[in-house]
Motif scaffolding. Structure first.
Motif, PDB file in Angstrom:
ATOM      1  N   PHE A 222       0.834  -1.199   0.000  1.00  0.00           N
ATOM      2  CA  PHE A 222       0.000   0.000   0.000  1.00  0.00           C
ATOM      3  C   PHE A 222       0.870   1.251   0.000  1.00  0.00           C
ATOM      4  O   PHE A 222       1.990   1.248   0.518  1.00  0.00           O
ATOM      5  CB  PHE A 222      -0.904   0.029   1.237  1.00  0.00           C
ATOM      6  CG  PHE A 222      -1.708  -1.222   1.447  1.00  0.00           C
ATOM      7  CD1 PHE A 222      -2.823  -1.485   0.668  1.00  0.00           C
ATOM      8  CD2 PHE A 222      -1.351  -2.146   2.420  1.00  0.00           C
ATOM      9  CE1 PHE A 222      -3.573  -2.635   0.853  1.00  0.00           C
ATOM     10  CE2 PHE A 222      -2.083  -3.300   2.613  1.00  0.00           C
ATOM     11  CZ  PHE A 222      -3.201  -3.555   1.827  1.00  0.00           C
ATOM     12  N   THR A 224       0.433   5.919  -0.110  1.00  0.00           N
ATOM     13  CA  THR A 224      -0.430   7.105  -0.089  1.00  0.00           C
ATOM     14  C   THR A 224       0.294   8.236  -0.803  1.00  0.00           C
ATOM     15  O   THR A 224       1.455   8.535  -0.478  1.00  0.00           O
ATOM     16  CB  THR A 224      -0.757   7.522   1.350  1.00  0.00           C
ATOM     17  OG1 THR A 224      -1.350   6.403   2.040  1.00  0.00           O
ATOM     18  CG2 THR A 224      -1.724   8.693   1.366  1.00  0.00           C
ATOM     19  N   ASP A 225      -0.356   8.857  -1.782  1.00  0.00           N
ATOM     20  CA  ASP A 225       0.308   9.914  -2.536  1.00  0.00           C
ATOM     21  C   ASP A 225       0.205  11.256  -1.807  1.00  0.00           C
ATOM     22  O   ASP A 225      -0.334  11.341  -0.687  1.00  0.00           O
ATOM     23  CB  ASP A 225      -0.247  10.015  -3.961  1.00  0.00           C
ATOM     24  CG  ASP A 225      -1.723  10.416  -4.011  1.00  0.00           C
ATOM     25  OD1 ASP A 225      -2.231  10.972  -3.022  1.00  0.00           O
ATOM     26  OD2 ASP A 225      -2.355  10.188  -5.055  1.00  0.00           O
ATOM     27  N   THR A 229      -4.371  10.128  -1.486  1.00  0.00           N
ATOM     28  CA  THR A 229      -5.028   8.989  -2.139  1.00  0.00           C
ATOM     29  C   THR A 229      -4.244   7.719  -1.876  1.00  0.00           C
ATOM     30  O   THR A 229      -3.040   7.653  -2.141  1.00  0.00           O
ATOM     31  CB  THR A 229      -5.139   9.218  -3.653  1.00  0.00           C
ATOM     32  OG1 THR A 229      -5.874  10.417  -3.895  1.00  0.00           O
ATOM     33  CG2 THR A 229      -5.842   8.041  -4.328  1.00  0.00           C
ATOM     34  N   ARG A 230      -4.920   6.717  -1.347  1.00  0.00           N
ATOM     35  CA  ARG A 230      -4.256   5.458  -0.990  1.00  0.00           C
ATOM     36  C   ARG A 230      -4.492   4.418  -2.085  1.00  0.00           C
ATOM     37  O   ARG A 230      -5.615   4.262  -2.586  1.00  0.00           O
ATOM     38  CB  ARG A 230      -4.789   4.962   0.344  1.00  0.00           C
ATOM     39  CG  ARG A 230      -4.005   3.792   0.950  1.00  0.00           C
ATOM     40  CD  ARG A 230      -4.280   3.719   2.441  1.00  0.00           C
ATOM     41  NE  ARG A 230      -3.850   2.481   3.045  1.00  0.00           N
ATOM     42  CZ  ARG A 230      -2.593   2.225   3.439  1.00  0.00           C
ATOM     43  NH1 ARG A 230      -1.655   3.150   3.268  1.00  0.00           N
ATOM     44  NH2 ARG A 230      -2.279   1.088   3.999  1.00  0.00           N
ATOM     45  N   THR A 231      -3.426   3.727  -2.453  1.00  0.00           N
ATOM     46  CA  THR A 231      -3.509   2.687  -3.472  1.00  0.00           C
ATOM     47  C   THR A 231      -2.860   1.416  -2.939  1.00  0.00           C
ATOM     48  O   THR A 231      -2.150   1.435  -1.927  1.00  0.00           O
ATOM     49  CB  THR A 231      -2.816   3.113  -4.778  1.00  0.00           C
ATOM     50  OG1 THR A 231      -1.446   3.425  -4.490  1.00  0.00           O
ATOM     51  CG2 THR A 231      -3.497   4.333  -5.390  1.00  0.00           C
ATOM     52  N   GLY A 232      -3.105   0.303  -3.626  1.00  0.00           N
ATOM     53  CA  GLY A 232      -2.519  -0.963  -3.201  1.00  0.00           C
ATOM     54  C   GLY A 232      -2.422  -1.941  -4.349  1.00  0.00           C
ATOM     55  O   GLY A 232      -3.023  -1.754  -5.412  1.00  0.00           O
ATOM     56  N   CYS A 233      -1.655  -3.008  -4.133  1.00  0.00           N
ATOM     57  CA  CYS A 233      -1.496  -4.040  -5.153  1.00  0.00           C
ATOM     58  C   CYS A 233      -1.191  -5.373  -4.485  1.00  0.00           C
ATOM     59  O   CYS A 233      -0.799  -5.429  -3.316  1.00  0.00           O
ATOM     60  CB  CYS A 233      -0.400  -3.663  -6.154  1.00  0.00           C
ATOM     61  SG  CYS A 233       1.250  -3.458  -5.422  1.00  0.00           S
ATOM     62  N   PRO A 249      -2.756  -4.159  -9.340  1.00  0.00           N
ATOM     63  CA  PRO A 249      -3.521  -3.169  -8.573  1.00  0.00           C
ATOM     64  C   PRO A 249      -4.748  -3.752  -7.887  1.00  0.00           C
ATOM     65  O   PRO A 249      -5.441  -4.615  -8.429  1.00  0.00           O
ATOM     66  CB  PRO A 249      -3.923  -2.137  -9.633  1.00  0.00           C
ATOM     67  CG  PRO A 249      -2.918  -2.295 -10.719  1.00  0.00           C
ATOM     68  CD  PRO A 249      -2.585  -3.760 -10.747  1.00  0.00           C
ATOM     69  N   ALA A 252     -10.019   0.304  -4.708  1.00  0.00           N
ATOM     70  CA  ALA A 252      -9.973   1.215  -3.564  1.00  0.00           C
ATOM     71  C   ALA A 252     -10.646   0.630  -2.332  1.00  0.00           C
ATOM     72  O   ALA A 252     -10.258   0.937  -1.197  1.00  0.00           O
ATOM     73  CB  ALA A 252     -10.628   2.543  -3.945  1.00  0.00           C
ATOM     74  N   VAL A 255      -7.974  -1.208   0.056  1.00  0.00           N
ATOM     75  CA  VAL A 255      -6.632  -0.675   0.333  1.00  0.00           C
ATOM     76  C   VAL A 255      -6.510   0.038   1.668  1.00  0.00           C
ATOM     77  O   VAL A 255      -5.409   0.441   2.040  1.00  0.00           O
ATOM     78  CB  VAL A 255      -6.162   0.276  -0.791  1.00  0.00           C
ATOM     79  CG1 VAL A 255      -6.145  -0.449  -2.125  1.00  0.00           C
ATOM     80  CG2 VAL A 255      -7.027   1.517  -0.859  1.00  0.00           C
ATOM     81  N   ASP A 256      -7.591   0.187   2.409  1.00  0.00           N
ATOM     82  CA  ASP A 256      -7.484   0.895   3.687  1.00  0.00           C
ATOM     83  C   ASP A 256      -8.344   0.223   4.755  1.00  0.00           C
ATOM     84  O   ASP A 256      -9.218   0.846   5.358  1.00  0.00           O
ATOM     85  CB  ASP A 256      -7.913   2.359   3.520  1.00  0.00           C
ATOM     86  CG  ASP A 256      -7.447   3.227   4.685  1.00  0.00           C
ATOM     87  OD1 ASP A 256      -6.529   2.815   5.404  1.00  0.00           O
ATOM     88  OD2 ASP A 256      -8.020   4.315   4.861  1.00  0.00           O
TER      89      ASP A 256
END
Length: 289
Positions: A222, A224-225, A229-233, A249, A252, A255-256
């Motif tokens: 994971f 966070t930009d 914005t939080r992203t994950g893969c 990927p 959303a 991812v949190d």
């Protein structure tokens, strides 16, 4: 990885939980007592988890691991003790037992699950992890695996067997590994509330049955930009070798997670035609960064 059933609803402190699948019935749970080696730091949570080896003359495998969670299935004497302990367990369409055969990665026990129904199986155990103090950047579920049977999974079906639940219930979403038709191994994830499933075939041939494999790793990364914005893969490792072409990927919705859980067993997905699935697990760990 879609499932059509209900959800596990039991509290993490014990009591009785509803069957997480569609087959009805109840699953029993209890307080997390003994036999858990953690010894790692819960991200942002402060403090260290500890393991009490009790009266064991020989240290368990988990005694040597400094991780957030560890289970080698050697902390109790019988499968009934395990099933009534710290895991919430459903046995809809399947059975659990302790495997004590030669070659078990950490004797004397491995956990074995076998389906006794050809479809709509929810023979699965779920263990909740305490909430994180801050959002993790990486989760790694690692385990030794033996596949004794997995040839009969039907078309448009899947048998999810190990995963990270992004909540306390299967309906909260899951990131994991499954046996698919072919047979084949697939990474995959399912969004909350029985949402859209995604399956990612692994490129390697289906593993040799009857042999201990891995360790396998289900890893979720994971980030966070700058604008929050939080992203994950997701990535799968077999013996340290990545199985997907890059980290795939995640949506959303996954991812949190406020809390996570570990799921082991067999959970029917898609059309739910799993056939005869027999698996064994040992030396399960979870780490977080």
């Amino acid at each position: 990885m879609a499932g059509s059933g209900g959800v596990v609803t039991g509290a993490a402190t014990g009591g009785t939980s509803a069957d997480p699948g569609s087959g009805g019935g109840t699953a029993t749970g209890g307080a997390a007592t003994g036999g858990t080696a953690t010894g790692g730091t819960n991200v942002g949570g402060g403090g260290m988890a500890t393991f009490n080896p009790g009266d064991a003359a020989v240290p368990r495998w988990c005694d040597t691991q400094r991780v957030l969670f560890c289970e080698d299935f050697d902390g109790v004497s019988t499968i009934d003790e395990f099933l009534s302990g710290k895991w919430f367990v459903s046995t809809t369409g399947g059975t659990f037992s302790f495997d004590t055969s030669a070659g078990t990665p950490s004797p004397p026990h491995a956990l074995r699950v076998r389906t006794n129904s050809a479809s709509n199986v929810t023979a699965i155990g779920i263990h909740s992890i305490p909430p994180f103090g801050s959002a993790p950047s990486k989760l790694r579920l690692q385990f030794a695996l033996r596949i004794d049977s997995g040839d009969d999974v039907g078309v448009a079906s899947g048998a999810v067997f190990a995963g990270i639940v992004t909540g306390a219930r299967l309906a909260d979403g899951i990131i994991g590994l499954e046996v698919g038709p072919g047979p084949s191994l697939r990474a995959g994830f399912q969004e909350p509330a029985n949402g859209q499933p995604t399956e990612l075939p692994l490129p390697s041939a289906f593993p040799t049955e009857g042999a201990w494999l891995g360790p396998y790793v289900v890893e979720a990364d994971f980030s966070t930009d700058r604008v929050g914005t939080r992203t994950g893969c997701i990535q799968i490792f077999d013996g340290g070798v990545p199985q997907l072409d890059g980290c795939s990927p995640l949506p959303a919705s996954l991812v949190d997670p406020p809390v996570i859980s570990i799921a082991l067993g067999v959970y029917s997905g898609g059309l739910g035609l799993t056939g005869d699935v027999q698996l064994a697990f040992d030396n399960v760990t979870l780490t977080a960064e």
